[in-house]
Structure formats: C-alpha cells, structure tokens
Motif scaffolding. Structure first.
Motif, PDB file in Angstrom:
ATOM      1  N   GLY A  67       0.813  -1.212   0.000  1.00  0.00           N
ATOM      2  CA  GLY A  67       0.000   0.000   0.000  1.00  0.00           C
ATOM      3  C   GLY A  67       0.844   1.259   0.000  1.00  0.00           C
ATOM      4  O   GLY A  67       0.520   2.244  -0.683  1.00  0.00           O
ATOM      5  N   ALA A  68       1.935   1.240   0.753  1.00  0.00           N
ATOM      6  CA  ALA A  68       2.822   2.404   0.791  1.00  0.00           C
ATOM      7  C   ALA A  68       3.462   2.662  -0.568  1.00  0.00           C
ATOM      8  O   ALA A  68       3.547   3.811  -1.028  1.00  0.00           O
ATOM      9  N   GLY A 166      -3.069  -2.418   3.661  1.00  0.00           N
ATOM     10  CA  GLY A 166      -2.491  -1.677   2.539  1.00  0.00           C
ATOM     11  C   GLY A 166      -2.996  -0.246   2.480  1.00  0.00           C
ATOM     12  O   GLY A 166      -2.237   0.687   2.200  1.00  0.00           O
ATOM     13  N   MET A 167      -4.288  -0.047   2.771  1.00  0.00           N
ATOM     14  CA  MET A 167      -4.834   1.309   2.786  1.00  0.00           C
ATOM     15  C   MET A 167      -4.257   2.128   3.944  1.00  0.00           C
ATOM     16  O   MET A 167      -4.107   3.350   3.831  1.00  0.00           O
ATOM     17  N   CYS A 168      -3.941   1.458   5.043  1.00  0.00           N
ATOM     18  CA  CYS A 168      -3.265   2.159   6.139  1.00  0.00           C
ATOM     19  C   CYS A 168      -1.887   2.651   5.693  1.00  0.00           C
ATOM     20  O   CYS A 168      -1.473   3.779   5.999  1.00  0.00           O
ATOM     21  N   GLY A 169      -1.177   1.801   4.962  1.00  0.00           N
ATOM     22  CA  GLY A 169       0.119   2.217   4.420  1.00  0.00           C
ATOM     23  C   GLY A 169      -0.021   3.350   3.422  1.00  0.00           C
ATOM     24  O   GLY A 169       0.787   4.293   3.415  1.00  0.00           O
ATOM     25  N   ALA A 170      -1.055   3.287   2.574  1.00  0.00           N
ATOM     26  CA  ALA A 170      -1.292   4.366   1.615  1.00  0.00           C
ATOM     27  C   ALA A 170      -1.639   5.671   2.328  1.00  0.00           C
ATOM     28  O   ALA A 170      -1.205   6.755   1.920  1.00  0.00           O
ATOM     29  N   HIS A 171      -2.425   5.556   3.394  1.00  0.00           N
ATOM     30  CA  HIS A 171      -2.770   6.750   4.183  1.00  0.00           C
ATOM     31  C   HIS A 171      -1.524   7.371   4.806  1.00  0.00           C
ATOM     32  O   HIS A 171      -1.359   8.608   4.804  1.00  0.00           O
ATOM     33  N   LEU A 172      -0.667   6.537   5.353  1.00  0.00           N
ATOM     34  CA  LEU A 172       0.546   7.047   5.988  1.00  0.00           C
ATOM     35  C   LEU A 172       1.399   7.825   4.990  1.00  0.00           C
ATOM     36  O   LEU A 172       1.896   8.921   5.303  1.00  0.00           O
ATOM     37  N   ILE A 173       1.556   7.296   3.787  1.00  0.00           N
ATOM     38  CA  ILE A 173       2.394   7.961   2.787  1.00  0.00           C
ATOM     39  C   ILE A 173       1.688   9.190   2.212  1.00  0.00           C
ATOM     40  O   ILE A 173       2.272  10.280   2.115  1.00  0.00           O
ATOM     41  N   GLY A 174       0.405   9.007   1.816  1.00  0.00           N
ATOM     42  CA  GLY A 174      -0.291  10.102   1.157  1.00  0.00           C
ATOM     43  C   GLY A 174      -0.614  11.258   2.091  1.00  0.00           C
ATOM     44  O   GLY A 174      -0.383  12.428   1.746  1.00  0.00           O
ATOM     45  N   VAL A 175      -1.142  10.944   3.262  1.00  0.00           N
ATOM     46  CA  VAL A 175      -1.613  11.998   4.173  1.00  0.00           C
ATOM     47  C   VAL A 175      -0.498  12.504   5.076  1.00  0.00           C
ATOM     48  O   VAL A 175      -0.288  13.713   5.212  1.00  0.00           O
ATOM     49  N   GLU A 176       0.213  11.599   5.716  1.00  0.00           N
ATOM     50  CA  GLU A 176       1.216  12.013   6.698  1.00  0.00           C
ATOM     51  C   GLU A 176       2.511  12.488   6.054  1.00  0.00           C
ATOM     52  O   GLU A 176       3.137  13.445   6.551  1.00  0.00           O
ATOM     53  N   LEU A 177       2.924  11.839   4.950  1.00  0.00           N
ATOM     54  CA  LEU A 177       4.204  12.203   4.332  1.00  0.00           C
ATOM     55  C   LEU A 177       4.041  13.325   3.308  1.00  0.00           C
ATOM     56  O   LEU A 177       4.775  14.317   3.335  1.00  0.00           O
ATOM     57  N   PHE A 178       3.067  13.177   2.403  1.00  0.00           N
ATOM     58  CA  PHE A 178       2.906  14.156   1.325  1.00  0.00           C
ATOM     59  C   PHE A 178       1.835  15.208   1.625  1.00  0.00           C
ATOM     60  O   PHE A 178       1.539  16.038   0.768  1.00  0.00           O
ATOM     61  N   GLN A 179       1.233  15.160   2.782  1.00  0.00           N
ATOM     62  CA  GLN A 179       0.291  16.187   3.238  1.00  0.00           C
ATOM     63  C   GLN A 179      -0.934  16.315   2.337  1.00  0.00           C
ATOM     64  O   GLN A 179      -1.465  17.417   2.134  1.00  0.00           O
ATOM     65  N   VAL A 180      -1.405  15.201   1.799  1.00  0.00           N
ATOM     66  CA  VAL A 180      -2.686  15.200   1.090  1.00  0.00           C
ATOM     67  C   VAL A 180      -3.792  15.385   2.116  1.00  0.00           C
ATOM     68  O   VAL A 180      -3.735  14.807   3.214  1.00  0.00           O
ATOM     69  N   ASP A 181      -4.786  16.209   1.799  1.00  0.00           N
ATOM     70  CA  ASP A 181      -5.873  16.454   2.734  1.00  0.00           C
ATOM     71  C   ASP A 181      -6.572  15.144   3.093  1.00  0.00           C
ATOM     72  O   ASP A 181      -6.996  14.394   2.207  1.00  0.00           O
ATOM     73  N   VAL A 182      -6.678  14.855   4.380  1.00  0.00           N
ATOM     74  CA  VAL A 182      -7.209  13.572   4.819  1.00  0.00           C
ATOM     75  C   VAL A 182      -8.673  13.420   4.436  1.00  0.00           C
ATOM     76  O   VAL A 182      -9.129  12.316   4.078  1.00  0.00           O
ATOM     77  N   GLY A 183      -9.442  14.509   4.484  1.00  0.00           N
ATOM     78  CA  GLY A 183     -10.847  14.424   4.083  1.00  0.00           C
ATOM     79  C   GLY A 183     -11.005  14.088   2.614  1.00  0.00           C
ATOM     80  O   GLY A 183     -11.811  13.227   2.239  1.00  0.00           O
TER      81      GLY A 183
END
Length: 257
Positions: A67-68, A166-183
C-alpha cells in the motif's frame, strides 16, 4: 521426427490423465465437504487457524508496504496533473480489485500451501495415511477435506486484511508524508470505489482460495513417499499455484469487465 511425435502424444495423454484425476479428486473433496462442515467443524476451525491466523504476520507486513509503494507511485504520477487527492483512489482500486487478492494468494501459496503439501506428503511418506485406511478411516475425509476447507475459508479474510492494512500504508504515505488532505483522501475513495469493485475482489479471493488449497492437498496426497518426493511436491505447489492464480485472475477480470 517420429520420436518427437510419439513424445508429444505421450505427454498429451499423460496431461489429460492427470487433469482427469485432478477433477475426480476435487469431486471427492466436495462429496465429503457437507459432512465435515456440520459434523466435524472443529477440524475445519483448527485448519483455518493453521492456514489463516498463522499467515497474518506476513500478510500484514507485505500489505502495509505494498500500500505504501502504491501511494508513492500514485502521488508521483497524480501530482503531474494536480490531482493529488486521487492518490487514495488509485491505491484503493489496485488493492481491492487486483493486488489484494493476487498478492494474498501468492503469499498463501508460499507459506500455507507449502506447509499443507509437506505435512500431507510426510504423512504419506511415514505411512500414516495407509494406517488410517487400515483402521477404516477415510484419509481424504479426515485429513484432506478439513485442510482444503481451511484454506478456502481463510483466503477471503486474509485478502480483506491485506487490502485494509495496505490502505493504512497508503494513508501514511499520502496523508502524513505528502500532506494530502485527509478528508479528500478518504472522500474520493468513498465516492469512487463501488460495491461491484469490492465484489470483484471477493470473487477472486474465493476462487484463488479454492485453487491454492486444492493444488496444495493434491500435491501432498500424490507425492512420491520419499524426502526428495516431498521436496519436489512442495516446489510444484508454489509454481503451479502461482501460474493458476495469474490465469484465473485474467479470466475473472475479463469476465467481469
């Protein structure tokens, strides 16, 4: 030339004979499935634990990093079109429809499938299956069917866990690392991923579970009762299962388009 034709004919006849025996073996398993499910469900639950619960670590670790990686690739490409919010959608589609069921099945074959084959093969090599037959105990019903059903039942749950982690890994990279809006990240997933996409992943995981479990118990039951034979059967389990999974994946995807 004549020898080559004879070899091809013999190989074709052997393939058809093995394929026919494989189908009859599958029917024997199905014949005993209802009685095992209702009268010996404890055996099935034990095998679900052996094949499913004991595979959780490798499934969760691989699912997280898959996912990451998907999020890294998706963000890298989406950012070129100012569509970073769709990072989660790309990862979700890949996980739910393809990589979740396929990767889970391949990992299942490498971990649980080989364990089933080697366990049954060693039981045959040490004459345990023959001893059961002498005591009027059907080894297909007592040994093979619970292991087959355990793999079939465990596979959809493992695939679902793989996709969720896998979605948790995608969330970590997309939201926490690249600052994609979580909403936006999760809202786009909710608006885009439909129930039909989830159903496709469920269908694939069930078919892959049947294929992987069936091949594992078939190879174990028909192995040459020697240490070398068990090793070869274990290798064949991984190779044949991987090929079968990819073939079935193509067929199911084409049928559901």
């Amino acid at each position: 030339m004549k020898k080559a034709v004879i070899d091809i004919r013999n190989n074709l006849v052997e393939f058809l004979r093995t394929f026919g025996a494989f189908q009859l073996f599958f029917l024997r398993l199905l014949q005993h499935t209802p009685s095992i499910l209702f009268s010996r469900s404890g055996l099935v639950i034990k095998q679900v634990h052996n094949t499913g619960a004991q595979s959780l670590v490798i499934i969760m670790v691989c699912g997280f990093f898959v996912g990451a990686v998907l999020a890294l690739q998706a963000y890298s490409n989406m950012s070129k079109f100012n569509a970073e919010d769709w990072t989660g959608v790309a990862a979700a589609f890949a996980l739910v429809k393809e990589l979740g069921p396929v990767m889970t099945a391949l990992l299942f074959a490498g971990r649980a499938g080989t364990a089933l084959t080697s366990e049954i093969g060693l039981m045959k090599a040490t004459d345990q299956l023959s001893a059961m037959e002498m005591m009027a105990v059907n080894p297909v019903k007592r040994v093979l069917v619970p292991r087959f059903l355990g793999g079939v039942i465990a596979m959809p749950f493992l695939a679902a866990i793989f996709s969720a982690i896998g979605m948790c890994g995608a969330h970590l990279i997309g939201v926490e690392l690249f600052q994609v809006d979580v909403g936006s990240f999760w809202q786009q997933i909710q608006l885009t991923v439909e129930i039909s996409d989830v159903n496709e992943g469920i269908v694939k995981s069930v078919v892959f579970g049947v294929a992987a479990s069936l091949i594992a118990v078939w190879e174990g039951y028909n192995t040459v009762p020697t240490a070398e034979g068990v090793g070869r059967a274990t290798t064949r389990t991984v190779v044949i299962t991987a090929i079968a999974i990819l073939v079935f994946d193509f067929m199911i995807t084409a049928a559901l388009l």
